[in-house]
Design a protein around this motif. Structure first.
Motif, mmCIF file in Angstrom:
data_model
loop_
_atom_site.group_PDB
_atom_site.id
_atom_site.type_symbol
_atom_site.label_atom_id
_atom_site.label_comp_id
_atom_site.label_asym_id
_atom_site.label_seq_id
_atom_site.Cartn_x
_atom_site.Cartn_y
_atom_site.Cartn_z
ATOM 1 N N VAL A 155 0.837 -1.202 0.000
ATOM 2 C CA VAL A 155 0.000 0.000 0.000
ATOM 3 C C VAL A 155 0.870 1.251 0.000
ATOM 4 O O VAL A 155 0.634 2.206 -0.756
ATOM 5 C CB VAL A 155 -0.949 0.003 1.219
ATOM 6 C CG1 VAL A 155 -1.676 1.346 1.332
ATOM 7 C CG2 VAL A 155 -1.958 -1.129 1.125
ATOM 8 N N ALA A 156 1.898 1.260 0.850
ATOM 9 C CA ALA A 156 2.785 2.415 0.939
ATOM 10 C C ALA A 156 3.506 2.666 -0.383
ATOM 11 O O ALA A 156 3.641 3.814 -0.827
ATOM 12 C CB ALA A 156 3.798 2.208 2.060
ATOM 13 N N ALA A 157 3.967 1.588 -1.032
ATOM 14 C CA ALA A 157 4.697 1.741 -2.291
ATOM 15 C C ALA A 157 3.784 2.212 -3.419
ATOM 16 O O ALA A 157 4.180 3.055 -4.236
ATOM 17 C CB ALA A 157 5.348 0.414 -2.677
ATOM 18 N N ILE A 158 2.569 1.709 -3.469
ATOM 19 C CA ILE A 158 1.639 2.106 -4.527
ATOM 20 C C ILE A 158 1.306 3.586 -4.442
ATOM 21 O O ILE A 158 1.179 4.271 -5.470
ATOM 22 C CB ILE A 158 0.351 1.266 -4.437
ATOM 23 C CG1 ILE A 158 0.633 -0.196 -4.781
ATOM 24 C CG2 ILE A 158 -0.737 1.824 -5.353
ATOM 25 C CD1 ILE A 158 -0.541 -1.120 -4.535
ATOM 26 N N LEU A 159 1.198 4.101 -3.222
ATOM 27 C CA LEU A 159 0.775 5.488 -3.036
ATOM 28 C C LEU A 159 1.937 6.457 -2.848
ATOM 29 O O LEU A 159 1.711 7.629 -2.556
ATOM 30 C CB LEU A 159 -0.176 5.579 -1.834
ATOM 31 C CG LEU A 159 -1.518 4.867 -2.023
ATOM 32 C CD1 LEU A 159 -2.328 4.879 -0.734
ATOM 33 C CD2 LEU A 159 -2.312 5.505 -3.168
ATOM 34 N N ALA A 160 3.151 6.005 -3.044
ATOM 35 C CA ALA A 160 4.304 6.903 -2.881
ATOM 36 C C ALA A 160 4.543 7.817 -4.085
ATOM 37 O O ALA A 160 4.931 8.967 -3.913
ATOM 38 C CB ALA A 160 5.565 6.081 -2.597
ATOM 39 N N PRO A 161 4.344 7.361 -5.340
ATOM 40 C CA PRO A 161 4.635 8.242 -6.484
ATOM 41 C C PRO A 161 3.664 9.418 -6.554
ATOM 42 O O PRO A 161 2.509 9.313 -6.130
ATOM 43 C CB PRO A 161 4.448 7.328 -7.695
ATOM 44 C CG PRO A 161 4.412 5.947 -7.174
ATOM 45 C CD PRO A 161 3.901 6.025 -5.785
ATOM 46 N N THR A 162 4.132 10.533 -7.099
ATOM 47 C CA THR A 162 3.280 11.705 -7.301
ATOM 48 C C THR A 162 3.086 11.943 -8.791
ATOM 49 O O THR A 162 3.844 11.459 -9.616
ATOM 50 C CB THR A 162 3.896 12.954 -6.654
ATOM 51 O OG1 THR A 162 5.168 13.228 -7.270
ATOM 52 C CG2 THR A 162 4.105 12.744 -5.168
ATOM 53 N N ASP A 163 2.057 12.717 -9.121
ATOM 54 C CA ASP A 163 1.709 12.967 -10.520
ATOM 55 C C ASP A 163 1.344 14.435 -10.680
ATOM 56 O O ASP A 163 0.295 14.886 -10.216
ATOM 57 C CB ASP A 163 0.531 12.079 -10.926
ATOM 58 C CG ASP A 163 0.219 12.151 -12.413
ATOM 59 O OD1 ASP A 163 0.741 13.066 -13.082
ATOM 60 O OD2 ASP A 163 -0.540 11.301 -12.902
ATOM 61 N N ALA A 164 2.190 15.186 -11.356
ATOM 62 C CA ALA A 164 1.987 16.628 -11.511
ATOM 63 C C ALA A 164 0.731 16.957 -12.294
ATOM 64 O O ALA A 164 0.189 18.059 -12.165
ATOM 65 C CB ALA A 164 3.200 17.249 -12.194
ATOM 66 N N ALA A 165 0.248 16.028 -13.129
ATOM 67 C CA ALA A 165 -0.913 16.318 -13.973
ATOM 68 C C ALA A 165 -2.158 16.614 -13.146
ATOM 69 O O ALA A 165 -3.056 17.315 -13.604
ATOM 70 C CB ALA A 165 -1.188 15.145 -14.909
ATOM 71 N N LEU A 166 -2.241 16.112 -11.927
ATOM 72 C CA LEU A 166 -3.432 16.305 -11.113
ATOM 73 C C LEU A 166 -3.524 17.709 -10.521
ATOM 74 O O LEU A 166 -4.588 18.135 -10.098
ATOM 75 C CB LEU A 166 -3.487 15.269 -9.979
ATOM 76 C CG LEU A 166 -4.215 13.966 -10.327
ATOM 77 C CD1 LEU A 166 -3.486 13.199 -11.416
ATOM 78 C CD2 LEU A 166 -4.373 13.099 -9.092
ATOM 79 N N GLY A 167 -2.396 18.416 -10.454
ATOM 80 C CA GLY A 167 -2.406 19.792 -9.972
ATOM 81 C C GLY A 167 -1.527 20.646 -10.860
ATOM 82 O O GLY A 167 -0.578 21.269 -10.402
ATOM 83 N N LYS A 168 -1.863 20.668 -12.147
ATOM 84 C CA LYS A 168 -0.965 21.249 -13.141
ATOM 85 C C LYS A 168 -0.675 22.723 -12.899
ATOM 86 O O LYS A 168 0.419 23.210 -13.173
ATOM 87 C CB LYS A 168 -1.549 21.055 -14.540
ATOM 88 C CG LYS A 168 -0.515 21.159 -15.638
ATOM 89 C CD LYS A 168 -1.069 20.680 -16.944
ATOM 90 C CE LYS A 168 -0.018 20.682 -18.034
ATOM 91 N NZ LYS A 168 1.062 19.731 -17.785
#
Length: 434
Positions: free
Chosen positions: A125-138
């Motif tokens: 769970v921790a590993a799946i939710l660690a990456p971030t995605d700039a597209a969601l708050g461009k």
């Protein structure tokens, strides 16, 4: 008309409708991810029931894996080692200390909130939710009122941390009984995914980049086919790693680095690589939005029917404490002011990488797959809503604070830094149509 045809019509209509209003929506809290995820819920089992994970799993897996492959490859091509050495100290902190602390905090706080999961499933769970995605708050990155150092720091972090999380995700998945990676064993997974896959990606990307440079020097290749060629190299790096039972994502990520290095080594202008990868970036962005659409349909919609305070509580902690505290600790001594640390800490949206990892786990035959998928779905869904809705307002507010503070004293934030253009999602603010 078949259900598949109706699904195609619905998806095409949603994409077309957003395209027609994209410029108008770009300066509002209604972001592309919010639109696509929202309509995804509508066409899923809780709405029109045009798509479901049970019936369309193969097609959905192809879509999301293709999206993440292109995103990983093109993100890697934007990294310039010279810029990381001179301007990357802050992003380096986030990608090293910050990322490790995020993984640790996510694992520790999952322990009391998600009973029933094993130690390795909690780590998953921790590993799946660690990456971030700039597209969601461009807007947080594209707004010119935000200092370039802060924008580039968030840009580099979101572009690289999904690739850096991959080894953790693969190894943890190998430790969970019943998964496809577990059948290979941790030793086999380490050899194939973490050693062989990078080597194959390096070879495909490096040789592919050299061949393209050689062909261009002789004027054998047209501009259009150069861009199609990039898609072939990315697919080759991914496919060769998969054929050898490794990690196609790691192969594609490393392949992107090697491809860009080979292109820059041919003494081409610095912007030439970006022009060559335009098609791959745009296609990756489109597939990413479609992935969020189907995420809303097959994961988030069903998860909303089985909410619990534990799942919602972990989702909230994931977006706040688990993200913001590690960022604050990683940036200690950096010279950044508290509003900047808070801004960087808040804008760590969970997006495409978490969606893909969550869907991969949902297809594994493990006891906690349903709970893990629910936690991931609610966390990403909450991130899409909160980060998207707050990006314009907080970018404006932070930009005003910076303008006032910069007139009173010299700030670390004022360091001139080139911002790498990135097309993670349709409708960029930084290049509006005339």
């Amino acid at each position: 008309m078949s259900d598949t045809a109706w699904t195609g019509v619905a998806v095409a209509g949603i994409a077309a409708a957003y395209a027609l209003a994209s410029r108008r929506l770009a300066v509002t809290p209604v972001t592309a991810p919010i639109v696509f995820v929202g309509f995804g819920i509508l066409i899923g089992p809780v709405g029109l029931d045009l798509v479901s994970l049970q019936q369309d799993s193969a097609q959905l897996r192809t879509l999301v894996e293709g999206a993440l492959t292109l995103v990983l490859f093109t993100d890697a091509t934007t990294v310039r080692p010279a810029e990381l050495r001179t301007e990357g100290a802050l992003s380096g902190r986030l990608l090293s200390v910050g990322l490790l602390l995020t993984l640790g905090a996510g694992w520790l706080l999952a322990w009391p909130l998600l009973p029933g999961l094993t130690v390795w499933e909690l780590a998953l769970v921790a590993a799946i939710l660690a990456p971030t995605d700039a597209a969601l708050g461009k807007s947080a990155i594209s707004d010119p009122r935000v200092p370039s150092l802060v924008r580039q720091t968030l840009n580099v972090e979101s572009g690289l941390n999904d690739g850096l999380v991959l080894p953790f995700f693969v190894l943890i998945l190998a430790a969970v009984p019943g998964t496809s990676y577990a059948q290979e064993g941790e030793g086999g997974t380490f050899w194939r995914a973490l050693l062989l896959s990078p080597v194959l990606g390096l070879a495909v990307g490096g040789i592919g980049g050299r061949l393209l440079a050689w062909s261009r020097d002789r004027r054998w290749v047209t501009r259009d086919w150069r861009q199609i060629y990039v898609l072939a190299v990315a697919a080759g790096a991914y496919g060769l790693a998969v054929i050898t039972h490794g990690s196609g994502f790691i192969g594609a990520w490393v392949g992107g680095f090697a491809f860009a290095f080979a292109q820059r080594g041919s003494e081409r202008p610095p912007h030439d690589v970006a022009r060559t990868t335009e098609l791959a970036e745009y296609l990756g962005s489109l597939l990413a939005m479609l992935s969020l659409l189907f995420f809303g349909a097959v994961l988030l919609g069903p998860a909303l029917q089985h909410l619990s305070w534990r799942i919602v509580g972990y989702a909230v902690l994931s977006l706040t404490v688990i993200r913001m505290l590690p960022v604050a600790l990683a940036l200690l001594g950096s010279g950044l002011k508290r509003p900047t640390v808070a801004y960087v800490g808040w804008f760590g949206p969970r997006g495409l990488a978490s969606v893909v990892f969550g869907l991969l786990v949902a297809e594994e035959h493990i006891r906690g797959a349903e709970l893990i998928s629910g936690v991931v779905a609610v966390t990403v869904g909450l991130s899409v809503l909160l980060h998207g809705a707050s990006s314009v307002a907080l970018a404006t507010r932070y930009g005003h604070w910076y303008a006032r503070a910069a007139t009173r004293s010299d700030l670390r934030e004022s360091a001139a830094t080139p911002v790498t253009p990135r097309r993670r999602g349709p409708g960029p603010l930084e290049q509006p149509d005339s």
